[in-house]
Design a protein around this motif. Structure first.
Motif, PDB file in Angstrom:
ATOM      1  N   HIS A   1       2.672   1.585  -3.464  1.00  0.00           N
ATOM      2  CA  HIS A   1       1.682   1.979  -4.465  1.00  0.00           C
ATOM      3  C   HIS A   1       1.315   3.450  -4.292  1.00  0.00           C
ATOM      4  O   HIS A   1       1.175   4.187  -5.274  1.00  0.00           O
ATOM      5  N   SER A   2       1.187   3.903  -3.044  1.00  0.00           N
ATOM      6  CA  SER A   2       0.867   5.309  -2.785  1.00  0.00           C
ATOM      7  C   SER A   2       1.975   6.234  -3.277  1.00  0.00           C
ATOM      8  O   SER A   2       1.708   7.312  -3.822  1.00  0.00           O
TER       9      SER A   2
ATOM     10  N   TRP B   1       3.519  -4.641  -5.636  1.00  0.00           N
ATOM     11  CA  TRP B   1       2.105  -4.481  -5.262  1.00  0.00           C
ATOM     12  C   TRP B   1       1.200  -5.323  -6.173  1.00  0.00           C
ATOM     13  O   TRP B   1       0.047  -4.998  -6.383  1.00  0.00           O
TER      14      TRP B   1
ATOM     15  N   GLY C   1      -6.043   3.653  -4.977  1.00  0.00           N
ATOM     16  CA  GLY C   1      -4.949   4.194  -4.182  1.00  0.00           C
ATOM     17  C   GLY C   1      -5.045   5.686  -3.937  1.00  0.00           C
ATOM     18  O   GLY C   1      -4.169   6.259  -3.276  1.00  0.00           O
TER      19      GLY C   1
ATOM     20  N   ALA D   1       0.823  -1.212   0.000  1.00  0.00           N
ATOM     21  CA  ALA D   1       0.000   0.000   0.000  1.00  0.00           C
ATOM     22  C   ALA D   1       0.857   1.261   0.000  1.00  0.00           C
ATOM     23  O   ALA D   1       0.542   2.241  -0.696  1.00  0.00           O
TER      24      ALA D   1
ATOM     25  N   SER E   1      -3.445  -3.750  -7.372  1.00  0.00           N
ATOM     26  CA  SER E   1      -3.542  -2.687  -6.351  1.00  0.00           C
ATOM     27  C   SER E   1      -4.170  -1.329  -6.690  1.00  0.00           C
ATOM     28  O   SER E   1      -4.363  -0.558  -5.755  1.00  0.00           O
TER      29      SER E   1
END
Length: 547
Positions: free
Chosen positions: A204-205, A392, A235, A201, A329
């Motif tokens: 990906h952010s 991800w 996201g 997470a 993701s």
């Protein structure tokens, strides 16, 4: 020799604490059912997250218990987005558009312990409560609806008011700990659980902040139309908190009119949703001041070239395509323009924008021939199933559901999408493996054919499916939705397509339908169309045979 850098886990508490410390002055806006909007600051939101963390303890949610949400896109849903994973629990966003039996299966399979539900959605959830065997507690988030609250269901605001805030910093020691779960929409068989880690997470952010992805920054005002129950709203919630962007949530009113009103009123700079959203909003964009928009993100299914160009002409910017899925993701590729596109004509750039784009950093993509298993070259000619790998990208489904059918022996995700790519890595989707039409031993890409049909000015939507043929095994059937106030014949559709596609790609029949059925996440449901037209039979040779 080892590097001498600090070993700090990549976890979501950092996203929370950064937002709380540096961006407390920024706004979080949520629209109500009647169009009115409420605004809070990130500092006020963070204080509520701290109280909610204590509430989860009070409710007896286990250390890694699944915290389910049955909610619209709202600021209070965002509170749950952080409170659950920052306390070591697992956020499980339930898709409010699934069939009842699928919801029951998913909640029981995930072993949800508590469900937070928007009051307007109680009529969908309450009839299923007796079947949710692991759920001990229901908490109602009052969004202004008048739906009756079942006996024993708790009130969100009362729980927060009675709770003391979590003190100090949240700590999740292992970055590989599960942070969130989202189930696939289950078009075949039971839905399957995808489990995101804190590490995936966070990484990906970070990618959402890069210029060739979403380019999120503190200056942005972001409206996620894509549901927060669908792949964590691509996201955007975590990315916005990390960047310090202002967030505008549409709440329960997801009509095109409400969306365009919010885009204009709040001077939104970035928004994202599936193609059906932008199709519905396009007629309403005329004469509206959307000049603040710098990026309209679109994913979920291929964006028709004609739709992207219509936005460029009416709004001033084209649609930017992204490609991915719950298992990725979801960002896998982004079609932001590159420097080597600058010299192209506007028409040529429109063709580039019709692609799904280049793999994001750290995402590896390969094209594999579904028959031979050989990896195909990036020559913009050879096609193959798109397979993905990266930090991800899912490695398996929760509880090993589905076996290894969607994962290769060497650990790549088999996406089921078929595409090609140029030497710069810009992917172009051709079809889903299950939607390809094999006519006379040759493949016809239904997605490409649909995009050409939707370029017709009198066509609103089009979906192409395979129908049986005595001679060619399969032939294409075009299911067409005519634009409001227009009329068009099957002959006109074929005539329009004739110079645009190979002769043997031309549909053997055109059926006019009121609307293309959609899945729970807004994609075309070709499974439904195949069931409807399953008995369609094309007999013998046609005037546009593949021969």
């Amino acid at each position: 020799m080892l590097g001498l850098m600090q070993d700090r886990p990549l976890t979501l508490p950092h996203v929370f604490h950064r937002a709380e410390q540096f961006f407390g002055h920024k706004e979080i806006v949520t629209a109500g059912a009647g169009g009115e909007a409420t605004s809070t600051t990130v500092a006020e939101w963070a204080a509520r997250v701290r109280r909610l963390a204590t509430v989860l303890d009070t409710l007896g949610v286990s250390a890694d218990g699944r915290v389910a949400t049955f909610c619209w896109n709202t600021g209070r849903h965002l509170e749950l987005y952080l409170a659950a994973p920052c306390t070591g629990r697992v956020l499980h966003t339930l898709n409010i558009r699934l069939f009842p039996e699928q919801l029951v299966y998913i909640a029981n399979h995930a072993e949800d312990e508590v469900v937070f539900v928007d009051r307007s959605l109680i009529p969908l959830l309450a009839p299923l409560a007796d079947k949710l065997t692991t759920v001990r507690t229901y908490v109602v988030v009052d969004d202004g609806a008048d739906a009756p609250i079942p006996d024993g269901w708790l009130d969100y605001e009362e729980l927060l008011a009675a709770a003391s805030p979590h003190e100090g910093r949240f700590v999740v020691e292992d970055e590989n700990t599960a942070a969130a779960m989202c189930y696939t929409s289950g078009t075949t068989g039971n839905p399957k659980g995808v489990v995101y880690s804190h590490r995936s997470a966070v990484l990906h952010s970070l990618i959402t902040l890069t210029a060739d992805a979403f380019g999120l920054s503190e200056r942005d005002v972001v409206l996620p139309v894509v549901p927060m129950f669908h792949a964590n709203a691509w996201g955007l919630p975590y990315g916005c908190l990390l960047a310090g962007a202002t967030m505008v949530f549409p709440g329960p009113n997801m009509t095109p009119q409400a969306i365009v009103d919010m885009l204009e009123r709040h001077r939104v700079t970035i928004t994202g949703g599936v193609p059906t959203i932008w199709m519905g909003m396009l007629p309403l964009a005329e004469g509206r001041d959307l000049s603040a928009l710098r990026q309209i993100l679109c994913g979920g299914s291929a964006v028709p070239r004609s739709l992207s160009e219509a936005y460029r002409e009416k709004v001033g910017i084209p649609i930017t395509q992204a490609w991915g899925m719950t298992e990725t993701s979801p960002i896998a590729t982004m079609a932001t323009p590159r420097s080597h596109h600058d010299a192209l004509t506007e028409d040529e750039r429109a063709d580039i924008r019709a692609r799904q784009g280049q793999p994001a950093p750290f995402v590896d993509i390969r094209l594999v021939d579904p028959d031979s298993g050989e990896v195909q070259p990036w020559d913009d000619v050879a096609t193959g199933e798109i397979q993905a790998a990266g930090p991800w990208i899912a490695s398996e489904y929760y509880r090993g559901e589905g076996g290894g059918a969607q994962f290769t022996d060497d650990g790549w995700l088999r996406t089921g999408d078929v595409g090609t790519g140029d030497r710069y890595g810009f992917v172009r989707l051709v079809d889903r493996t299950k939607d390809l039409i094999k006519s006379g031993g040759e493949w016809i890409g239904s997605v490409e054919l649909e995009n050409e049909i939707m370029a017709h000015p009198k066509v609103a939507e089009a979906a192409v499916i395979a129908i049986p043929s005595e001679k060619w095994v399969e032939r294409p059937l075009a299911c067409v939705v005519v634009a409001p106030g227009e009329s068009v014949t099957a002959e006109e559709i074929i005539e329009f397509l004739t110079p645009r596609v190979a002769k043997w790609w031309l549909p053997d029949a055109v059926e006019f339908i009121d609307e293309v059925p959609k899945t729970s996440v807004g994609k075309f449901s070709k499974k439904t169309l195949r069931e409807k037209f399953g008995g369609y039979q094309v007999a013998g040779p046609t005037s546009h045979d593949p021969a």
